[in-house]
Motif scaffolding. Structure first.
Motif, PDB file in Angstrom:
ATOM      1  N   ASN A 294      29.572 -34.311   2.487  1.00 28.56           N
ATOM      2  CA  ASN A 294      30.041 -33.089   1.842  1.00 28.56           C
ATOM      3  C   ASN A 294      29.869 -31.890   2.771  1.00 28.56           C
ATOM      4  OD1 ASN A 294      30.901 -31.549  -0.640  1.00 28.56           O
ATOM      5  ND2 ASN A 294      28.900 -30.633  -0.335  1.00 28.56           N
ATOM      6  N   ALA A 295      28.728 -31.803   3.440  1.00 27.55           N
ATOM      7  CA  ALA A 295      28.504 -30.703   4.374  1.00 27.55           C
ATOM      8  C   ALA A 295      29.510 -30.747   5.512  1.00 27.55           C
ATOM      9  CB  ALA A 295      27.079 -30.762   4.924  1.00 27.55           C
ATOM     10  N   GLY A 296      29.770 -31.963   6.012  1.00 22.26           N
ATOM     11  CA  GLY A 296      30.755 -32.109   7.082  1.00 22.26           C
ATOM     12  C   GLY A 296      32.131 -31.654   6.643  1.00 22.26           C
ATOM     13  N   ILE A 297      32.521 -32.056   5.420  1.00 22.96           N
ATOM     14  CA  ILE A 297      33.829 -31.671   4.884  1.00 22.96           C
ATOM     15  C   ILE A 297      33.910 -30.157   4.679  1.00 22.96           C
ATOM     16  CG2 ILE A 297      35.342 -31.846   2.864  1.00 22.96           C
ATOM     17  CD1 ILE A 297      34.230 -34.720   2.494  1.00 22.96           C
ATOM     18  N   VAL A 298      32.873 -29.594   4.045  1.00 20.14           N
ATOM     19  CA  VAL A 298      32.881 -28.166   3.709  1.00 20.14           C
ATOM     20  C   VAL A 298      32.907 -27.294   4.963  1.00 20.14           C
ATOM     21  CG1 VAL A 298      31.500 -26.291   2.714  1.00 20.14           C
ATOM     22  CG2 VAL A 298      31.802 -28.424   1.451  1.00 20.14           C
ATOM     23  N   PHE A 299      31.989 -27.562   5.895  1.00 15.47           N
ATOM     24  CA  PHE A 299      31.887 -26.711   7.079  1.00 15.47           C
ATOM     25  C   PHE A 299      33.116 -26.843   7.981  1.00 15.47           C
ATOM     26  CE2 PHE A 299      27.610 -26.268   5.732  1.00 15.47           C
ATOM     27  CZ  PHE A 299      27.067 -25.181   6.399  1.00 15.47           C
ATOM     28  N   SER A 300      33.584 -28.073   8.191  1.00 12.52           N
ATOM     29  CA  SER A 300      34.733 -28.255   9.076  1.00 12.52           C
ATOM     30  C   SER A 300      36.008 -27.692   8.447  1.00 12.52           C
ATOM     31  CB  SER A 300      34.913 -29.737   9.423  1.00 12.52           C
ATOM     32  OG  SER A 300      35.106 -30.517   8.260  1.00 12.52           O
ATOM     33  N   THR A 301      36.169 -27.846   7.120  1.00 12.01           N
ATOM     34  CA  THR A 301      37.318 -27.264   6.434  1.00 12.01           C
ATOM     35  C   THR A 301      37.281 -25.740   6.532  1.00 12.01           C
ATOM     36  OG1 THR A 301      37.361 -29.106   4.856  1.00 12.01           O
ATOM     37  CG2 THR A 301      38.580 -27.117   4.245  1.00 12.01           C
ATOM     38  N   TYR A 302      36.100 -25.174   6.342  1.00 12.87           N
ATOM     39  CA  TYR A 302      35.923 -23.723   6.459  1.00 12.87           C
ATOM     40  C   TYR A 302      36.274 -23.239   7.866  1.00 12.87           C
ATOM     41  CZ  TYR A 302      33.338 -19.359   7.140  1.00 12.87           C
ATOM     42  OH  TYR A 302      32.978 -18.079   7.479  1.00 12.87           O
ATOM     43  N   GLU A 303      35.737 -23.920   8.881  1.00 15.88           N
ATOM     44  CA  GLU A 303      35.997 -23.523  10.268  1.00 15.88           C
ATOM     45  C   GLU A 303      37.478 -23.653  10.604  1.00 15.88           C
ATOM     46  OE1 GLU A 303      33.882 -22.166  12.227  1.00 15.88           O
ATOM     47  OE2 GLU A 303      31.861 -22.849  11.715  1.00 15.88           O
ATOM     48  N   LEU A 304      38.125 -24.700  10.074  1.00 17.77           N
ATOM     49  CA  LEU A 304      39.535 -24.923  10.332  1.00 17.77           C
ATOM     50  C   LEU A 304      40.397 -23.820   9.725  1.00 17.77           C
ATOM     51  CD1 LEU A 304      41.879 -26.691  11.373  1.00 17.77           C
ATOM     52  CD2 LEU A 304      41.758 -27.965   9.205  1.00 17.77           C
ATOM     53  N   ILE A 305      40.097 -23.451   8.468  1.00 16.37           N
ATOM     54  CA  ILE A 305      40.894 -22.404   7.804  1.00 16.37           C
ATOM     55  C   ILE A 305      40.702 -21.063   8.495  1.00 16.37           C
ATOM     56  CG2 ILE A 305      41.172 -21.097   5.657  1.00 16.37           C
ATOM     57  CD1 ILE A 305      40.512 -23.670   4.135  1.00 16.37           C
ATOM     58  N   VAL A 306      39.467 -20.744   8.869  1.00 20.78           N
ATOM     59  CA  VAL A 306      39.196 -19.491   9.584  1.00 20.78           C
ATOM     60  C   VAL A 306      39.923 -19.470  10.912  1.00 20.78           C
ATOM     61  CG1 VAL A 306      37.403 -18.130  10.750  1.00 20.78           C
ATOM     62  CG2 VAL A 306      36.981 -19.050   8.460  1.00 20.78           C
ATOM     63  N   TYR A 307      39.939 -20.626  11.589  1.00 19.12           N
ATOM     64  CA  TYR A 307      40.621 -20.715  12.892  1.00 19.12           C
ATOM     65  C   TYR A 307      42.121 -20.560  12.738  1.00 19.12           C
ATOM     66  CZ  TYR A 307      42.532 -22.749  17.164  1.00 19.12           C
ATOM     67  OH  TYR A 307      43.243 -22.971  18.316  1.00 19.12           O
ATOM     68  N   LEU A 308      42.704 -21.217  11.728  1.00 19.19           N
ATOM     69  CA  LEU A 308      44.152 -21.190  11.546  1.00 19.19           C
ATOM     70  C   LEU A 308      44.660 -19.833  11.072  1.00 19.19           C
ATOM     71  CD1 LEU A 308      44.776 -24.680   9.886  1.00 19.19           C
ATOM     72  CD2 LEU A 308      45.262 -24.007  12.263  1.00 19.19           C
ATOM     73  N   LEU A 309      43.890 -19.185  10.188  1.00 17.50           N
ATOM     74  CA  LEU A 309      44.360 -17.924   9.613  1.00 17.50           C
ATOM     75  C   LEU A 309      43.760 -16.689  10.268  1.00 17.50           C
ATOM     76  CD1 LEU A 309      44.225 -18.802   5.777  1.00 17.50           C
ATOM     77  CD2 LEU A 309      46.131 -19.018   7.386  1.00 17.50           C
ATOM     78  N   GLY A 310      42.725 -16.887  11.062  1.00 13.32           N
ATOM     79  CA  GLY A 310      42.093 -15.754  11.723  1.00 13.32           C
ATOM     80  C   GLY A 310      42.762 -15.420  13.037  1.00 13.32           C
TER      81      GLY A 310
END
Length: 312
Positions: A294-310
């Motif tokens: 769950n931590a892997g999914i949450v953190f990597s999904t968060y980092e991915l969205i920030v990277y794509l939209l930031g």
């Protein structure tokens, strides 16, 4: 720009938390059952999960040795939907809680970088602590309802309370303060968050250093970069969960209906005297199986969205 960044972290945190909650819900239910006082503790964490009557009273039965058998027991006795008990309030709560959490963490880190050595261990730990305090304070009523729903044991086919019915019943029986039971244990669990983020940010910084020296560093982030972040998050959460786990058991006991557990330290003393120190680690195995991916999914999904939209 500041408002846009805050909204970005809110959105990324909400999305990542929702994905993680759905995938790991059955393990969350099993962990909560194992943490409760309604199960007899056997040596080497063996419990009589399959020996519970519909009222939660223990009767002679087969000793359940593992996570898979525990999930199977709930499935056989209570039906498939019981493996997803509490998912409703979890989904209602997880998106805003993760949104609040990551946004608070990002904002706190930004402010603390101006007071301490930028991106130091102290900054990461304090920012994580502030984020956890804000999230726990605001979201405890939702998690209280979720826990009560997960602890409700009824045979397959019997009608179970939904989230709204559970909230109404809780308010009727215990009043508004009933929604804040276990909050002190949640505050104690802030240490887990601080440890997790300290390890994660350290690993993340080392990974960024390695990426900057890579020949393909100018090509931007690739799949392997986010897989590395996923593994870093999983490792960080696993270490933190093992170190700070006892507060989870105390919190679940405090949230039980009509229990003898009243306060944080009183609950800790009762568990130690009546069940031994091993009881503080009941449910640790399903917790790790749930929290690490769950931590892997949450953190990597968060980092991915920030990277794509930031701003890359």
């Amino acid at each position: 720009m500041v408002q846009r960044d805050t909204l970005l972290h809110l959105f990324a945190g909400g999305c990542s938390g929702t994905v993680g909650a759905i995938v790991t819900c059955p393990l969350e239910v099993l962990k909560t059952r194992l943490q409760s006082s309604g199960l007899a503790l056997r040596p080497i964490f063996q419990v009589q999960l399959g020996a519970l009557s519909s009222t939660g009273v223990i009767r002679p039965g087969t000793v359940t040795p593992g996570v898979l058998r525990g999930l199977q027991s709930i499935l056989e006795k209570e039906g498939l939907r019981s493996l997803f008990r509490g998912l409703g309030p979890n989904l209602v709560g997880v998106a805003p809680s993760r949104a609040i959490y990551f946004a608070s963490y990002s904002k706190s880190k930004e402010l603390l970088n101006g007071l301490f050595v930028p991106n130091s261990g102290a900054v990461h730990m304090l920012a994580a602590g502030v984020a956890a305090f804000a999230t726990n304070s605001l979201m405890n009523p939702v998690w209280m309802v979720k826990t009560r729903m997960q602890l409700e044991r009824k045979a397959s086919g019997e009608k179970k309370m939904n989230a709204l019915q559970c909230a109404r019943y809780l308010f009727k029986m215990e009043g508004i303060w009933g929604f804040y039971r276990g909050l002190t244990a949640s505050y104690a669990g802030i240490s887990e968050t601080m440890i997790c983020f300290l390890i994660y940010e350290t690993l993340k910084k080392n990974l960024a250093t390695l990426e900057s020296t890579s020949p393909n560093s100018e090509a931007g982030k690739g799949v392997s970069d986010f897989l590395n972040l996923m593994m870093a998050a999983a490792f960080s959460k696993g270490c933190a969960s093992c170190l700070a786990y006892p507060h989870e058991v105390i919190r679940t006991r405090l949230r039980e209906e009509g229990s003898k557990y009243k306060h944080f330290f009183q609950t800790g003393r009762l568990i130690a005297v009546e069940e031994g120190y091993a009881a503080f680690y009941r449910g640790l195995v399903p917790q790790l199986i749930k929290q690490i991916p769950n931590a892997g999914i949450v953190f990597s999904t968060y980092e991915l969205i920030v990277y794509l939209l930031g701003d890359k």
